[in-house]
Scaffold this motif. Structure first.
Motif, mmCIF file in Angstrom:
data_model
loop_
_atom_site.group_PDB
_atom_site.id
_atom_site.type_symbol
_atom_site.label_atom_id
_atom_site.label_comp_id
_atom_site.label_asym_id
_atom_site.label_seq_id
_atom_site.Cartn_x
_atom_site.Cartn_y
_atom_site.Cartn_z
ATOM 1 N N GLU A 36 -0.605 72.805 55.028
ATOM 2 C CA GLU A 36 -0.107 71.847 53.871
ATOM 3 C C GLU A 36 -0.831 71.108 52.310
ATOM 4 O OE1 GLU A 36 0.035 68.101 56.917
ATOM 5 O OE2 GLU A 36 0.890 69.203 58.464
ATOM 6 N N LEU A 37 -1.688 71.802 52.567
ATOM 7 C CA LEU A 37 -2.579 71.765 51.483
ATOM 8 C C LEU A 37 -1.667 72.506 50.172
ATOM 9 C CD1 LEU A 37 -4.487 70.518 48.673
ATOM 10 C CD2 LEU A 37 -6.524 71.706 50.025
ATOM 11 N N THR A 38 -1.332 73.649 50.865
ATOM 12 C CA THR A 38 -0.499 74.467 50.031
ATOM 13 C C THR A 38 0.345 74.416 49.737
ATOM 14 O OG1 THR A 38 -2.175 76.631 50.977
ATOM 15 C CG2 THR A 38 -0.323 77.030 50.358
ATOM 16 N N GLN A 39 1.125 73.929 50.888
ATOM 17 C CA GLN A 39 2.190 73.609 50.314
ATOM 18 C C GLN A 39 2.417 72.421 49.107
ATOM 19 O OE1 GLN A 39 4.966 71.134 53.422
ATOM 20 N NE2 GLN A 39 5.977 72.513 53.175
ATOM 21 N N ALA A 40 1.206 71.378 49.343
ATOM 22 C CA ALA A 40 1.964 70.274 48.372
ATOM 23 C C ALA A 40 1.317 71.535 46.749
ATOM 24 C CB ALA A 40 0.546 69.340 48.626
ATOM 25 N N TRP A 41 0.202 71.972 46.521
ATOM 26 C CA TRP A 41 0.230 72.193 45.981
ATOM 27 C C TRP A 41 0.977 73.801 44.583
ATOM 28 C CZ3 TRP A 41 -2.815 72.854 41.297
ATOM 29 C CH2 TRP A 41 -2.663 73.282 40.381
ATOM 30 N N ASN A 42 2.070 74.361 46.244
ATOM 31 C CA ASN A 42 2.930 74.909 45.489
ATOM 32 C C ASN A 42 4.164 73.724 45.360
ATOM 33 O OD1 ASN A 42 2.143 77.347 46.151
ATOM 34 N ND2 ASN A 42 2.947 77.675 48.618
ATOM 35 N N LYS A 43 4.443 72.704 45.931
ATOM 36 C CA LYS A 43 5.376 71.913 44.890
ATOM 37 C C LYS A 43 4.750 71.570 43.570
ATOM 38 C CE LYS A 43 7.082 69.782 49.090
ATOM 39 N NZ LYS A 43 7.312 69.361 50.049
ATOM 40 N N LEU A 44 3.192 71.316 43.975
ATOM 41 C CA LEU A 44 2.891 70.455 42.006
ATOM 42 C C LEU A 44 3.734 71.408 41.160
ATOM 43 C CD1 LEU A 44 1.868 68.204 40.580
ATOM 44 C CD2 LEU A 44 -0.539 69.171 41.367
ATOM 45 N N SER A 45 2.776 73.099 41.602
ATOM 46 C CA SER A 45 3.252 74.195 40.641
ATOM 47 C C SER A 45 3.977 74.674 40.355
ATOM 48 C CB SER A 45 1.712 74.721 41.081
ATOM 49 O OG SER A 45 1.912 75.955 42.110
ATOM 50 N N GLY A 46 4.966 74.259 40.621
ATOM 51 C CA GLY A 46 6.021 74.961 40.513
ATOM 52 C C GLY A 46 6.861 75.799 41.448
ATOM 53 N N ARG A 47 5.982 75.827 42.117
ATOM 54 C CA ARG A 47 6.092 76.928 42.862
ATOM 55 C C ARG A 47 7.220 76.551 44.761
ATOM 56 N NH1 ARG A 47 1.093 78.127 41.428
ATOM 57 N NH2 ARG A 47 1.280 80.003 40.210
ATOM 58 N N GLY A 48 7.747 75.394 44.263
ATOM 59 C CA GLY A 48 7.953 74.661 45.759
ATOM 60 C C GLY A 48 9.014 73.709 45.190
ATOM 61 N N ARG A 49 10.092 73.357 46.324
ATOM 62 C CA ARG A 49 11.217 73.095 46.292
ATOM 63 C C ARG A 49 10.274 70.855 46.099
ATOM 64 N NH1 ARG A 49 15.452 72.852 50.073
ATOM 65 N NH2 ARG A 49 13.494 73.525 51.210
ATOM 66 N N THR A 50 11.026 70.517 44.932
ATOM 67 C CA THR A 50 9.647 68.693 44.757
ATOM 68 C C THR A 50 11.091 67.609 45.835
ATOM 69 O OG1 THR A 50 10.828 68.997 42.777
ATOM 70 C CG2 THR A 50 8.560 69.596 42.647
ATOM 71 N N HIS A 51 11.930 68.470 45.786
ATOM 72 C CA HIS A 51 13.117 66.376 46.340
ATOM 73 C C HIS A 51 13.173 65.254 45.731
ATOM 74 C CE1 HIS A 51 13.858 68.840 49.627
ATOM 75 N NE2 HIS A 51 12.229 69.875 49.814
ATOM 76 N N GLY A 52 13.022 65.827 44.619
ATOM 77 C CA GLY A 52 12.905 64.713 42.729
ATOM 78 C C GLY A 52 11.928 64.092 42.957
ATOM 79 N N ARG A 53 10.482 64.661 43.627
ATOM 80 C CA ARG A 53 9.707 63.421 43.830
ATOM 81 C C ARG A 53 8.975 63.834 41.966
ATOM 82 N NH1 ARG A 53 6.094 64.911 48.539
ATOM 83 N NH2 ARG A 53 4.861 63.182 47.899
ATOM 84 N N SER A 54 8.011 63.137 41.749
ATOM 85 C CA SER A 54 7.164 62.753 40.000
ATOM 86 C C SER A 54 6.349 63.002 40.414
ATOM 87 C CB SER A 54 7.175 60.958 40.181
ATOM 88 O OG SER A 54 5.845 60.676 40.934
ATOM 89 N N ALA A 55 5.468 63.979 39.568
ATOM 90 C CA ALA A 55 4.441 64.371 39.113
ATOM 91 C C ALA A 55 2.943 63.623 39.554
ATOM 92 C CB ALA A 55 4.112 64.803 37.974
ATOM 93 N N LYS A 56 3.361 62.249 39.318
ATOM 94 C CA LYS A 56 2.852 61.270 39.890
ATOM 95 C C LYS A 56 2.587 61.621 41.901
ATOM 96 C CE LYS A 56 0.962 56.421 40.378
ATOM 97 N NZ LYS A 56 1.671 54.654 39.896
ATOM 98 N N ALA A 102 -3.412 65.372 47.280
ATOM 99 C CA ALA A 102 -5.254 64.036 46.924
ATOM 100 C C ALA A 102 -4.868 64.082 48.453
ATOM 101 C CB ALA A 102 -5.207 62.813 45.963
ATOM 102 N N ASP A 103 -3.939 63.792 49.156
ATOM 103 C CA ASP A 103 -3.479 63.266 50.567
ATOM 104 C C ASP A 103 -3.838 64.537 50.904
ATOM 105 O OD1 ASP A 103 -3.197 60.893 49.306
ATOM 106 O OD2 ASP A 103 -0.434 60.679 50.300
ATOM 107 N N GLU A 104 -3.813 65.548 50.739
ATOM 108 C CA GLU A 104 -3.352 66.463 51.775
ATOM 109 C C GLU A 104 -4.639 67.231 51.625
ATOM 110 O OE1 GLU A 104 -1.382 67.012 54.079
ATOM 111 O OE2 GLU A 104 0.284 65.985 53.481
ATOM 112 N N THR A 105 -5.743 67.197 50.248
ATOM 113 C CA THR A 105 -6.975 67.518 50.646
ATOM 114 C C THR A 105 -8.120 66.543 51.198
ATOM 115 O OG1 THR A 105 -6.570 68.292 47.992
ATOM 116 C CG2 THR A 105 -8.618 67.671 48.990
#
Length: 101
Positions: free
Chosen positions: A39-59, A66-69
């Motif tokens: 789940e942390l890897t998935q969150a990182w992939n989204k934040l770093s542009g390697r995964g779909r963000t589904h419209g979620r903001s950078a914040k 942070a939650d997954e960490t």
């Protein structure tokens, strides 16, 4: 410090498991650690542009990271507690400092 933090995670985890009928057998501790790392890897992939963000903001993505960490940290401490591992001593050996508040 780590022991106290591990104890706090234990209280929260045991309560959650009891409320949801989850059996925390020996395998559960390492499998949950692996799940949280995924789940942390998935969150990182989204934040770093390697995964779909589904419209979620950078914040929001940073909050998710942070939650997954925090989840991974909790499960590392639960694993260590369940197996009676002295993480403070291991940190002193491996990282050459003593954890403190």
């Amino acid at each position: 410090m780590l022991e106290r933090l591990g104890s706090q995670f234990e209280t929260a985890s045991a309560g959650y498991a009891a409320a949801h009928g989850i059996e925390r057998d020996p395998d559960w501790f390492i499998l949950k650690m692996q799940e949280e790392l995924g789940e942390l890897t998935q969150a990182w992939n989204k934040l770093s542009g390697r995964g779909r963000t589904h419209g979620r903001s950078a914040k929001d993505l940073r909050t998710s990271l942070a939650d997954e960490t925090a989840d991974l940290l909790g499960h590392v401490l639960l694993f260590a507690r369940h197996h009676d591992l002295d993480l403070s001593a291991a940190i002193a050996r491996k990282w050459r400092f003593r954890p403190s508040l």
